[in-house]
Design an enzyme around this catalytic site. Structure first.
Site, PDB file in Angstrom:
ATOM      1  N   GLN A   1      -4.662  26.398   5.040  1.00 48.01           N
ATOM      2  CA  GLN A   1      -4.843  25.895   6.412  1.00 48.01           C
ATOM      3  C   GLN A   1      -3.495  25.752   7.124  1.00 48.01           C
ATOM      4  OE1 GLN A   1      -6.854  22.084   6.256  1.00 48.01           O
ATOM      5  NE2 GLN A   1      -5.165  21.092   5.242  1.00 48.01           N
TER       6      GLN A   1
ATOM      7  N   TYR B   1      -7.025  24.667  -7.254  1.00 49.59           N
ATOM      8  CA  TYR B   1      -7.587  24.857  -5.912  1.00 49.59           C
ATOM      9  C   TYR B   1      -7.246  26.267  -5.433  1.00 49.59           C
ATOM     10  CZ  TYR B   1      -9.330  23.152  -1.413  1.00 49.59           C
ATOM     11  OH  TYR B   1     -10.081  22.929  -0.279  1.00 49.59           O
TER      12      TYR B   1
ATOM     13  N   GLU C   1      -5.103  12.171   8.723  1.00 52.01           N
ATOM     14  CA  GLU C   1      -6.185  11.452   9.420  1.00 52.01           C
ATOM     15  C   GLU C   1      -5.558  10.215  10.052  1.00 52.01           C
ATOM     16  OE1 GLU C   1      -8.529  10.693   5.990  1.00 52.01           O
ATOM     17  OE2 GLU C   1      -8.784  12.811   5.548  1.00 52.01           O
TER      18      GLU C   1
ATOM     19  N   GLY D   1       2.846   1.735   8.622  1.00 53.29           N
ATOM     20  CA  GLY D   1       1.758   0.825   8.285  1.00 53.29           C
ATOM     21  C   GLY D   1       1.968  -0.538   8.940  1.00 53.29           C
TER      22      GLY D   1
ATOM     23  N   THR E   1      -3.525  18.138   6.441  1.00 52.58           N
ATOM     24  CA  THR E   1      -4.132  17.483   7.600  1.00 52.58           C
ATOM     25  C   THR E   1      -4.038  15.973   7.439  1.00 52.58           C
ATOM     26  OG1 THR E   1      -5.622  19.327   8.085  1.00 52.58           O
ATOM     27  CG2 THR E   1      -6.318  17.143   8.844  1.00 52.58           C
TER      28      THR E   1
ATOM     29  N   ASP F   1      -4.694  18.964  -4.116  1.00 50.86           N
ATOM     30  CA  ASP F   1      -5.025  19.478  -5.449  1.00 50.86           C
ATOM     31  C   ASP F   1      -3.948  20.375  -6.042  1.00 50.86           C
ATOM     32  OD1 ASP F   1      -8.045  18.858  -5.991  1.00 50.86           O
ATOM     33  OD2 ASP F   1      -7.951  19.455  -3.892  1.00 50.86           O
TER      34      ASP F   1
ATOM     35  N   SER G   1       5.387   2.781   4.804  1.00 54.35           N
ATOM     36  CA  SER G   1       5.256   1.350   5.065  1.00 54.35           C
ATOM     37  C   SER G   1       5.669   1.005   6.502  1.00 54.35           C
ATOM     38  CB  SER G   1       6.117   0.577   4.065  1.00 54.35           C
ATOM     39  OG  SER G   1       6.174  -0.778   4.413  1.00 54.35           O
TER      40      SER G   1
HETATM   41  N1  DCP Z   1      -5.342  14.268   3.826  1.00 56.97           N
HETATM   42  C1  DCP Z   1      -5.530  15.456   3.253  1.00 56.97           C
HETATM   43  C2  DCP Z   1      -6.102  15.545   1.974  1.00 56.97           C
HETATM   44  C3  DCP Z   1      -6.300  16.816   1.431  1.00 56.97           C
HETATM   45  N2  DCP Z   1      -5.940  17.936   2.142  1.00 56.97           N
HETATM   46  C4  DCP Z   1      -6.115  19.287   1.578  1.00 56.97           C
HETATM   47  C5  DCP Z   1      -5.478  19.408   0.188  1.00 56.97           C
HETATM   48  C6  DCP Z   1      -6.630  19.351  -0.745  1.00 56.97           C
HETATM   49  O1  DCP Z   1      -6.352  20.108  -1.913  1.00 56.97           O
HETATM   50  C7  DCP Z   1      -7.750  19.964   0.091  1.00 56.97           C
HETATM   51  C8  DCP Z   1      -9.127  19.546  -0.346  1.00 56.97           C
HETATM   52  O2  DCP Z   1      -9.209  18.152  -0.395  1.00 56.97           O
HETATM   53  P1  DCP Z   1     -10.480  17.446  -1.053  1.00 56.97           P
HETATM   54  O3  DCP Z   1     -10.757  18.063  -2.377  1.00 56.97           O
HETATM   55  O4  DCP Z   1     -10.283  15.983  -0.946  1.00 56.97           O
HETATM   56  O5  DCP Z   1     -11.593  17.881   0.012  1.00 56.97           O
HETATM   57  P2  DCP Z   1     -13.070  18.443  -0.183  1.00 56.97           P
HETATM   58  O6  DCP Z   1     -13.636  18.041  -1.505  1.00 56.97           O
HETATM   59  O7  DCP Z   1     -13.820  18.074   1.031  1.00 56.97           O
HETATM   60  O8  DCP Z   1     -12.772  20.012  -0.151  1.00 56.97           O
HETATM   61  P3  DCP Z   1     -13.150  21.125  -1.248  1.00 56.97           P
HETATM   62  O9  DCP Z   1     -14.655  21.134  -1.304  1.00 56.97           O
HETATM   63  O10 DCP Z   1     -12.552  22.397  -0.681  1.00 56.97           O
HETATM   64  O11 DCP Z   1     -12.505  20.666  -2.537  1.00 56.97           O
HETATM   65  O12 DCP Z   1      -7.503  19.528   1.417  1.00 56.97           O
HETATM   66  C9  DCP Z   1      -5.367  17.816   3.395  1.00 56.97           C
HETATM   67  O13 DCP Z   1      -5.034  18.812   4.031  1.00 56.97           O
HETATM   68  N3  DCP Z   1      -5.192  16.577   3.931  1.00 56.97           N
END
Ligand code: DCP
Length: 204
Positions: free
Chosen positions: A177, A166, A133, A109, A131, A123, A106
């Site tokens: 990663q 996952y 954003e 934010g 990661t 997952d 917060s």
């Molecule tokens: N802000 C985020 C959200 C997720 N992840 C990592 C943890 C998740 O377990 C993985 C995959 O996230 P998603 O399932 O949302 O992504 P995709 O569907 O694009 O990937 P995949 O096809 O590998 O499931 O990425 C991350 O590093 N940063």
């Protein structure tokens, strides 16, 4: 059910939930979440020469990002309108019976700094750094310092462990990663036939 502070501590102690390094548990454990800190690596998108990103063309996703490292103690300035990828300092291992969601704090934010634009699910079975954003929705640049607490993880217990966690099978392209990872959406099976080509997409 969402894990409380004592539940989180118990799972960390048992070792099936891993979050490391944690230097100050008292500071990072919140009533029903665990604060995570900003890492030192950032991926910035070049502002020029991108006409359009086609998700199936991996080069368009990866060639236009540059990596920057900002050591702890120094500042990364997030300008209004910027979108960069950062990383948590911590790496996590999520057991098959937990789902983690990454949320902003917060306090950040309120400075208009958002730490996940859309994707917030970590997952069951995921291992690696997370990661972030990062974007600045405000009007003033904001100085971020690696090592500061920027995000928090909320853990939800599943009704039963995931049968296909996952990393166990298809996809799982972000498993393990380290540091910020650019989108690997081009690796999705639906792009198999058009990957690396123009995929019949029209340039506009
Ligand atoms: N802000 C985020 C959200 C997720 N992840 C990592 C943890 C998740 O377990 C993985 C995959 O996230 P998603 O399932 O949302 O992504 P995709 O569907 O694009 O990937 P995949 O096809 O590998 O499931 O990425 C991350 O590093 N940063």
């Amino acid at each position: 059910m969402i894990l409380s502070d004592d539940d989180i501590l118990a799972r960390l102690e048992a070792g099936d939930l891993v979050v490391e390094p944690i230097d100050d548990l008292d500071m990072q454990v919140q009533p029903a979440s665990l604060d995570l800190r900003l890492g030192e690596e950032f991926l910035e998108f070049q502002r020029t020469n991108i006409s359009c990103i086609h998700p199936n063309r991996e080069s368009e996703v990866s060639d236009y990002v540059t990596e920057t490292r900002v050591p702890e103690g120094e500042e990364f300035i997030l300008h209004p309108g910027d979108f960069v990828l950062g990383t948590t300092k911590e790496r996590v291992e999520i057991p098959p019976d937990l789902l983690a969601t990454v949320e902003g704090r917060s306090s950040l934010g309120r400075l208009a700094v958002v730490i996940h634009a859309t994707a917030g699910i970590v997952d069951p079975g995921y291992e690696g750094q997370i990661t972030l954003e990062l974007s600045n929705l405000g009007t003033a640049p904001v100085a971020l310092t690696p090592g500061m607490r920027v995000s928090q993880l909320v853990f939800t217990e599943l009704t039963q462990p995931a049968a296909r966690p996952y990393g166990a099978d298809r996809g799982s392209k972000y498993q393990g990663q380290e540091g910020p990872q650019a989108s690997r959406i081009g690796a999705d099976p639906e792009f198999e036939e058009t990957r690396g080509t123009d995929g019949g997409a029209e340039s506009t």
